[in-house]
Scaffold this active site. Structure first.
Site, PDB file in Angstrom:
ATOM      1  N   CYS A 153      35.278  46.690  35.938  1.00 37.67           N
ATOM      2  CA  CYS A 153      35.443  45.749  36.989  1.00 37.67           C
ATOM      3  C   CYS A 153      36.259  46.504  37.938  1.00 37.67           C
ATOM      4  O   CYS A 153      36.008  46.263  39.137  1.00 37.67           O
ATOM      5  CB  CYS A 153      35.823  44.496  36.495  1.00 37.67           C
ATOM      6  SG  CYS A 153      37.210  44.545  35.522  1.00 37.67           S
ATOM      7  N   GLU A 162      43.613  37.699  29.544  1.00 38.78           N
ATOM      8  CA  GLU A 162      43.635  38.325  30.830  1.00 38.78           C
ATOM      9  C   GLU A 162      44.413  37.101  31.714  1.00 38.78           C
ATOM     10  O   GLU A 162      43.929  37.010  32.732  1.00 38.78           O
ATOM     11  CB  GLU A 162      42.509  39.032  31.406  1.00 38.78           C
ATOM     12  CG  GLU A 162      41.728  39.696  30.439  1.00 38.78           C
ATOM     13  CD  GLU A 162      40.576  40.492  30.955  1.00 38.78           C
ATOM     14  OE1 GLU A 162      39.825  39.635  31.695  1.00 38.78           O
ATOM     15  OE2 GLU A 162      40.274  41.859  30.645  1.00 38.78           O
TER      16      GLU A 162
HETATM   17 ZN   LIG Z   1      39.242  44.409  36.690  1.00 37.44          ZN
END
Ligand SMILES: [Zn+2]
Length: 675
Positions: free
Chosen positions: A435, A339
């Site tokens: 998230c 990520e």
């Molecule tokens: Zn996130």
């Protein structure tokens, strides 16, 4: 303890006001159900389940009962068979269970923070009561040391802080603290704030340079900026000192994460921005959300401590991110592997990771950079991220979410190409790793706070949102009323009133996209104007009323990327004002890659209505060309004459894609020179 801002802000903006209403009426109730595992066919959260289990464990512990020790090796724990186990079904069982990711607590905290920004301006007894009930629950669970992380409380309390690199106790602390300060600011209730301070006090004792203290720092940054916020709220210097310790200790030799895991030096530590001391970091590397949160904390420290050297480091990092590693949508973190940031100018459109949280982090950082130095380039990026890479993360109805925000999608590629398995063509109802959704809720709920900033005798208007800000300039109350038709029209005006006189400066940002700036001031008496670093400054000397017309203009224009960006070479993206536009299959048919336009064709754009968004929303029709696929083999001599069919290209705002039928989407389209 002082409130962060005493300003009263009333947002009336048609565009952002609607989003904020959506957050209050739809998103927060929906997310509460998600946190309670009540959304059918969605990935379970287990978030509230875990908190309830922690109460059970704590009660047992308080009764002196032995708590079985469980393994803390897992990053994600799921019930057997992945089945959903509501908390009340486990009540009879001996062992308490923590399910989901190690950082699952943070979803509740982000939700509480989002609620805070709503109840700050509007009464909502249901939301507030729910928060109060959860705060009561947290009060039961916090340990006598002041520790509050559910994963370790349930599984193995004695193992706390043994895996700072991979587990997220300090990250969860950060979100708890952000929620606590926001809730205190909004309601004056300090119970949650006191819990956050208890945890912070314990951390101040536990971590630090002293002998016997732990010399570690967060694996996933956030505690740094949260501690700064707690310091600003409480005035307690030890919180800033701990933030500074976490920042400066990061990446110092011997590397804490290597020692913690008994691993050799140089083991992939750039993923955590921990490969070298932060003051030597000139390039944004690693996990993008972590990087954004670290830079936020560093920028807070630079400002609060007037630390020029740290200010210089964050400026260099800013240049690296925004001139080499940011998508045109304001998204950052291009690769799904880790990520993360990859390398300069590597900005693939179809495999883009571009996590919603990373764009949100960039908004947080830009807002902080603006307070370090008022340069419109920071607000331009903040606006770009907000209207595009952030907003694409949530569906128009507020109940579907993107984690990954690509700039080019073909549904068949998402299904059949393993390399693109992270890319989705539809937003999800929820995620096991959720998230992004509550992060969206807290940012969109708090948006008015991002529209301006103040310092001494100046108010800077950084984003244009209709509404009223009541603030204080030279100890006199001043009201600033903005009227904005953005993002659909460039019309912006600002009315300033001060019954006791306006003494000070109002600075209006001149957006990068504006093709005109023809300012006028309507006011009696003497005033001064100047333009500096992309802001138009107007200084008043006691007038009671003034109206400012900056005279912006916007029209659709094609932008191209720097030629160093391989993926966008020979392509162009339509931009109008703050919005990036895209093509969708629903309006343009299949094979979006065969559609091209002349760069000048944007000047012949025709506005269209987009009722699926709302009655104000504007799309564009632009003359272009479609290349008909050949019916001869796979390879054809390039000298052979090509057949092009004139077509009309239908553009919609990028943020609104994937709200109708599933299909292809594309931001970067082919560029064809005029014949
Ligand atoms: Zn996130």
């Amino acid at each position: 303890m002082g409130k962060q801002t005493k300003d009263r802000i009333n947002l009336t903006d048609a565009f952002w006001g609607e989003k904020r209403t959506l957050i209050r009426e739809k998103v927060l109730p929906y997310q509460w159900r998600a946190l309670n595992d009540q959304i059918p066919d969605a990935d379970p959260s287990y978030c509230i389940h875990n908190f309830k289990e922690a109460v059970r464990v704590t009660e047992k512990r308080n009764r002196g009962e032995e708590i079985p020790v469980q393994s803390v090796r897992d990053f994600v724990s799921l019930p057997e068979g992945n089945a959903l186990l509501p908390a009340d079904e486990t009540e009879g069982s001996e062992e308490a269970h923590f399910y989901g990711f190690v950082f699952q607590d943070s979803d509740l905290y982000k939700w509480i923070e989002a609620v805070s920004y709503i109840v700050e301006t509007e009464q909502d007894e249901t939301l507030e009561r729910t928060v109060d009930e959860m705060v009561d629950l947290l009060e039961k669970v916090i340990t006598k040391e002041g520790y509050l992380d559910i994963f370790y409380i349930i599984k193995d309390y004695d193992s706390r802080f043994t895996n700072l690199r991979d587990h997220h106790e300090l990250y969860c602390f950060g979100h708890l603290t952000e929620a606590a300060v926001a809730y205190y600011d909004a309601t004056g209730k300090d119970k949650l704030l006191k819990l956050a301070m208890q945890f912070a006090d314990y951390l101040c004792e536990y971590f630090g340079p002293g002998e016997g203290q732990c010399h570690g720092y967060p694996g996933h940054e956030l505690a740094e900026m949260a501690l700064m916020r707690l310091y600003q709220c409480t005035g307690r210097k030890q919180y800033m000192e701990l933030a500074r310790y976490f920042v400066l200790q990061r990446g110092c030799a011997p590397k804490y994460f290597n020692r913690e895991h008994g691993e050799p030096e140089e083991n992939n530590l750039d993923y955590y921005q921990a490969d070298k001391p932060v003051m030597k970091q000139k390039e944004a590397v690693g996990h993008a959300v972590r990087a954004m949160y670290l830079y936020c904390g560093m920028t807070d420290l630079a400002r609060e401590r007037c630390d020029r050297e740290m200010g210089q480091v964050v400026r260099e990092l800013w240049e690296d991110v925004t001139t080499k590693k940011m998508y045109i949508t304001g998204a950052v973190g291009g690769t799904h592997i880790g990520e993360a940031f990859s390398y300069a100018y590597d900005l693939p459109a179809d495999s883009a990771y571009a996590e919603t949280c990373a764009a949100i982090g960039l908004v947080f950082w830009a807002h902080r950079m603006l307070q370090l130095e008022a340069d419109s380039k920071y607000a331009d990026v903040m606006e770009r991220a907000l209207y595009n890479g952030v907003l694409s993360g949530i569906s128009l109805d507020g109940t579907r979410f993107f984690y990954v925000n690509p700039l080019e999608v073909d549904p068949i590629a998402c299904r059949r190409d393993q390399r693109l398995s992270h890319v989705k063509s539809r937003r999800a109802k929820w995620f096991g790793c959720a998230c992004c959704p509550p992060n969206l809720a807290r940012l969109l709920g708090s948006l008015p706070h991002y529209s301006y900033h103040t310092k001494e005798d100046t108010v800077w208007l950084d984003l244009y949102m209709s509404g009223e800000i009541d603030t204080v300039l030279h100890e006199k109350n001043v009201s600033i009323k903005t009227d904005s038709a953005l993002p659909w029209k460039a019309s912006v005006s600002v009315e300033v009133t001060g019954q006791d006189g306006i003494f000070g400066t109002i600075a209006l940002r001149i957006p990068e996209w504006s093709s005109a700036f023809t300012p006028t001031v309507i006011c009696e008496g003497k005033y001064e104007t100047r333009v500096e670093a992309g802001y138009w400054y107007v200084t008043f000397y006691g007038q009671t009323k003034a109206t400012l017309h900056p005279g912006f203009a916007m029209e659709p224009q094609f932008y191209r990327a720097n030629s160093r960006v391989r993926e966008s070479f020979g392509r162009q993206a339509l931009v109008c004002g703050p919005l990036v536009y895209c093509l969708e299959e629903q309006d343009n048919g299949k094979g979006l890659h065969t559609l091209v336009a002349e760069p000048e064709a944007a000047s012949r754009a025709r506005q269209t209505s987009l009722f699926f968004i709302n009655e104000d929303a504007v799309g564009y029709e632009i003359p272009g060309w479609r290349k008909e696929p050949e019916d001869t083999g796979l390879y054809i001599k390039a000298s052979r004459k090509e057949e092009w069919e004139p077509v009309t290209l239908h553009f919609i705002p990028y943020y609104a894609w994937a709200n109708r039928e599933e299909g292809e989407m594309r931001v970067w389209i082919g560029q064809r020179e005029r014949n």
